[in-house]
Design an enzyme around this catalytic site. Structure first.
Site, PDB file in Angstrom:
ATOM      1  N   PHE A   1       1.024  -1.286  -0.057  1.00  0.00           N
ATOM      2  CA  PHE A   1      -0.208  -0.152  -0.216  1.00  0.00           C
ATOM      3  C   PHE A   1       1.147   0.821  -0.145  1.00  0.00           C
ATOM      4  O   PHE A   1      -0.046   2.528  -0.839  1.00  0.00           O
ATOM      5  CB  PHE A   1      -0.839   0.073   0.713  1.00  0.00           C
ATOM      6  CG  PHE A   1      -0.657   0.535   2.636  1.00  0.00           C
ATOM      7  CD1 PHE A   1      -0.181   1.938   2.631  1.00  0.00           C
ATOM      8  CD2 PHE A   1       0.482   0.061   3.124  1.00  0.00           C
ATOM      9  CE1 PHE A   1       0.997   2.006   4.283  1.00  0.00           C
ATOM     10  CE2 PHE A   1       1.237  -0.309   4.261  1.00  0.00           C
ATOM     11  CZ  PHE A   1       0.895   0.947   4.865  1.00  0.00           C
TER      12      PHE A   1
ATOM     13  N   GLU B   1       9.110  -3.792  13.305  1.00  0.00           N
ATOM     14  CA  GLU B   1       8.870  -2.899  12.396  1.00  0.00           C
ATOM     15  C   GLU B   1       7.391  -2.286  12.832  1.00  0.00           C
ATOM     16  O   GLU B   1       6.509  -2.577  12.381  1.00  0.00           O
ATOM     17  CB  GLU B   1       8.387  -3.080  11.058  1.00  0.00           C
ATOM     18  CG  GLU B   1       8.366  -1.916   9.431  1.00  0.00           C
ATOM     19  CD  GLU B   1       8.804  -2.791   8.644  1.00  0.00           C
ATOM     20  OE1 GLU B   1       8.112  -4.093   7.764  1.00  0.00           O
ATOM     21  OE2 GLU B   1       8.791  -2.203   7.521  1.00  0.00           O
TER      22      GLU B   1
ATOM     23  N   GLU C   1      -4.974  -3.831  -1.510  1.00  0.00           N
ATOM     24  CA  GLU C   1      -6.717  -3.995  -1.657  1.00  0.00           C
ATOM     25  C   GLU C   1      -7.044  -2.159  -1.289  1.00  0.00           C
ATOM     26  O   GLU C   1      -7.594  -1.643  -0.710  1.00  0.00           O
ATOM     27  CB  GLU C   1      -7.447  -4.348  -1.719  1.00  0.00           C
ATOM     28  CG  GLU C   1      -6.977  -5.205  -0.059  1.00  0.00           C
ATOM     29  CD  GLU C   1      -5.479  -6.009   0.594  1.00  0.00           C
ATOM     30  OE1 GLU C   1      -4.364  -5.753  -0.185  1.00  0.00           O
ATOM     31  OE2 GLU C   1      -5.188  -6.352   1.215  1.00  0.00           O
ATOM     32  N   ARG C   2      -5.746  -1.511  -0.091  1.00  0.00           N
ATOM     33  CA  ARG C   2      -5.648  -0.602   0.953  1.00  0.00           C
ATOM     34  C   ARG C   2      -6.634   0.294   0.026  1.00  0.00           C
ATOM     35  O   ARG C   2      -6.516   1.347   0.275  1.00  0.00           O
ATOM     36  CB  ARG C   2      -4.787  -0.374   1.591  1.00  0.00           C
ATOM     37  CG  ARG C   2      -5.809  -1.426   3.049  1.00  0.00           C
ATOM     38  CD  ARG C   2      -4.466  -1.812   3.813  1.00  0.00           C
ATOM     39  NE  ARG C   2      -4.059  -3.141   3.672  1.00  0.00           N
ATOM     40  CZ  ARG C   2      -2.427  -3.165   5.147  1.00  0.00           C
ATOM     41  NH1 ARG C   2      -2.389  -1.867   5.716  1.00  0.00           N
ATOM     42  NH2 ARG C   2      -2.003  -4.208   4.594  1.00  0.00           N
TER      43      ARG C   2
ATOM     44  N   LYS D   1      -1.711  -7.271  -8.926  1.00  0.00           N
ATOM     45  CA  LYS D   1      -1.844  -7.663  -7.813  1.00  0.00           C
ATOM     46  C   LYS D   1      -1.906  -6.217  -6.965  1.00  0.00           C
ATOM     47  O   LYS D   1      -0.799  -6.153  -5.678  1.00  0.00           O
ATOM     48  CB  LYS D   1      -2.011  -8.519  -7.350  1.00  0.00           C
ATOM     49  CG  LYS D   1      -3.427  -8.968  -6.056  1.00  0.00           C
ATOM     50  CD  LYS D   1      -3.370  -8.574  -5.778  1.00  0.00           C
ATOM     51  CE  LYS D   1      -3.029  -8.406  -4.471  1.00  0.00           C
ATOM     52  NZ  LYS D   1      -3.610  -7.296  -3.159  1.00  0.00           N
TER      53      LYS D   1
ATOM     54  N   CYS E   1       9.133   2.075   3.526  1.00  0.00           N
ATOM     55  CA  CYS E   1      10.767   0.924   3.518  1.00  0.00           C
ATOM     56  C   CYS E   1      11.563   1.308   4.460  1.00  0.00           C
ATOM     57  O   CYS E   1      12.582   0.214   4.685  1.00  0.00           O
ATOM     58  CB  CYS E   1      10.570  -0.355   3.006  1.00  0.00           C
ATOM     59  SG  CYS E   1      11.165   0.191   1.390  1.00  0.00           S
TER      60      CYS E   1
ATOM     61  N   SER F   1       5.224  -6.979   3.137  1.00  0.00           N
ATOM     62  CA  SER F   1       5.686  -7.354   5.464  1.00  0.00           C
ATOM     63  C   SER F   1       6.823  -8.841   4.619  1.00  0.00           C
ATOM     64  O   SER F   1       6.347  -8.981   4.113  1.00  0.00           O
ATOM     65  CB  SER F   1       5.271  -7.460   5.655  1.00  0.00           C
ATOM     66  OG  SER F   1       3.925  -8.385   5.301  1.00  0.00           O
TER      67      SER F   1
END
Ligand code: NAD
Length: 499
Positions: free
Chosen positions: A149, A384, A176-177, A173, A281, A226
């Site tokens: 996301f 994290e 979805e957020r 893909k 990240c 993640s």
């Protein structure tokens, strides 16, 4: 409320699985749209259509494929404000940050315009008597990218631009957020001249991802997200015989030496720690000052800077430093980690708990937090956090600071702030981390270098973008050719060697 459809064969189509997710505006906390979660059948359809479109695309010359990317760059520039606004609305980051997200993707597209050069093979004239040998880079077929996301424009472009430049079809893909910008990018690719079906976007959760991992028609999987999911996808994808590269989470340390310019270091820490609300990240989440004096002086400089950060919605304009977290669940997780830090004995120097913004009480905002005297056994150090929380771990010496960063399970990025060339050089050589900054807090390599971490931050052999991307999305075929004039009479039964 609208549905953000899949993008199949060049058009948005509604989902058929009956399963949906909510897409929020994180600043208001309101659901603004729904996103369909693809079923196995929808994934199979997406792969079939991509498989039908891919051979003709692979048969298009690299230069013509590059021209589509060139046109796409122009369209990205034309629609920059529209894309950035949509990105900020679904993700929460500020508008300048959203433009940066698009820009760093665009730069990889620009690099990929060099595909004709990058795809050139190798040739050996007269490798043996009358023998020539040449190798070529060929596309893999249908490949997929599963993206996070936090960079809904940049990371999809890092994936699909090189894959398409190499002649593959690509199934994206996205998270979805914040799924709208990835669909807009695919629409722009078609407007730029990409044949339909070559770039497909399917939304979804684990069901869609598992279906992609298991589908025989998918040759390669690129993942960013993640670490637990990266590890899972790497194992599943490899077991299914696919080419896989997975990039995971991070815990990035910045070592601050006693000789560093501490004002510069403090500014760098605030930018790298709190930009995008810490949802990067490559965010610096741990400061490691060397020596008590350095630590005291650094915290003294950090305190007013962190306290004065402006948190708000992207609509408030340039005065805002960072926006809300992406979901209510993300906010709650970060605040729970802050509580654990307090309970486990860290010193909360700037306390952002209880932050609330008038008119946006339902938004997913988290105030800035600064911890001092964090130890490596605390959860706020081990996890994290992915939020606006900066921890200070005090080190007695350079060797101890180096050891702290090296012992961490993650190895994405790191930085050292110092005026001493010897120390900087030693650090760059010895550290077991993939991307290193010397007086640069967020050392994200430019498009023509490669991006990738070490240890639990990356799984697979090759990095993202740069020359590695062209290696990942192609396979090499080597041809050995001899014509009748070079062929001697008689059968040769020995293993062939060059005479
Ligand atoms: P995430 O792992 O939750 O999701 C990433 C993708 O995986 C999404 O598309 C999601 O739909 C999918 N997914 C989620 N759960 C799944 C499951 N059980 N099975 C299969 N697929 C699943 O990550 P996120 O929260 O979207 O992104 C943030 C994370 O990404 C952070 O850890 C961050 O450090 C990392 N990240 C890493 C890099 C890098 O290059 N190393 C870059 C950006 C972000």
């Amino acid at each position: 409320m609208g549905e953000i459809g899949h993008f199949l064969n060049g058009e948005r189509v509604p989902g058929t699985s009956g399963r949906y997710g909510d897409v929020f505006n994180p600043a208001t906390g309101q659901v603004e749209a729904t996103v369909p979660f693809a079923s196995r059948d929808e994934i199979a359809l997406a792969v079939r259509q991509a498989g039908q479109a891919q051979p003709a695309w692979a048969g298009t010359s690299p230069q013509r494929r590059a021209r589509v990317l060139m046109e796409f760059v122009g369209l990205l520039q034309r629609d920059m404000d529209k894309l950035a606004t949509c990105l900020s609305r679904e993700h929460g980051k500020t508008l300048p940050d959203a433009r940066g997200d698009i820009q760093r993707g665009l730069e990889v597209v620009e690099f990929c315009i060099g595909a004709p050069h990058l795809l050139k093979g190798e040739y050996t004239d007269s490798a043996g008597r009358g023998i020539d040998m040449y190798s070529m880079r060929q596309p893999l077929g249908v490949v997929t990218g599963i993206t996070p996301f936090n960079f809904p424009a940049m990371i999809p472009m890092w994936k699909f631009a090189p894959a398409l430049a190499c002649g593959n079809a690509f199934i994206l893909k996205p998270s979805e957020r914040d799924p709208t910008v990835p669909v807009m990018l695919a629409e722009l690719m078609v407007e730029a001249g990409l044949p339909t079906g070559v770039l497909q976007v399917v939304h979804g959760d684990k069901i869609a991802v598992d279906a992609l991992l298991e589908h025989d028609g998918v040759q390669a999987v690129g993942f960013v997200g993640s670490t637990p999911i990266a590890e899972f996808i790497y194992a599943q994808g490899c077991a299914a015989g696919k080419r896989v590269q997975c990039f995971g989470g991070a815990k990035n340390h910045m070592i601050v030496m006693p000789d560093a310019d501490l004002d510069q270091a403090a500014d760098a820490l605030v930018g790298a720690g709190f930009g995008a609300a810490g949802e990067r990240c490559m965010a610096i989440s741990v400061a490691v000052p060397v020596g008590e004096q350095t630590a005291d002086a650094l915290v003294e400089r950090l305190l007013p800077r962190v306290e004065s950060l402006q948190v708000g919605p992207y609509t408030a304009g340039e005065s805002i430093d960072y926006g809300p977290l992406v979901t209510g669940a993300a906010r709650d997780r970060v605040l729970a980690l802050v509580e654990s830090g307090v309970e486990q004995g860290a010193e909360l120097v700037v306390d952002g708990r209880g932050f609330s913004l008038q008119g946006y009480e339902e938004g997913f905002f988290v105030g800035p937090h600064l911890f001092d005297r964090v130890t490596t056994s605390m959860d706020i150090y081990k996890e994290e956090i992915f939020g606006p929380v900066l921890s200070t771990v005090r080190a007695k010496s350079y060797e101890q600071a180096l050891g702290i960063a090296m012992d961490n399970q993650y190895g994405n990025g790191t930085a050292i702030f110092t005026r001493d060339g010897d120390t900087a050089r030693d650090f760059a050589h010895r550290i077991n981390i993939g991307m290193v900054g010397v007086n640069v807090p967020i050392p994200v390599p430019l498009a023509y270098h490669t991006f990738g971490g070490w240890k639990k931050s990356a799984f697979g052999d090759l990095n993202q973008h740069g020359p590695d991307a062209f290696r990942f999305y192609t396979r090499t075929k080597t041809v050995t050719a001899r014509w009748p004039s070079g062929i001697r009479e008689g059968a040769v039964l020995n293993f062939p060697t060059i005479e």
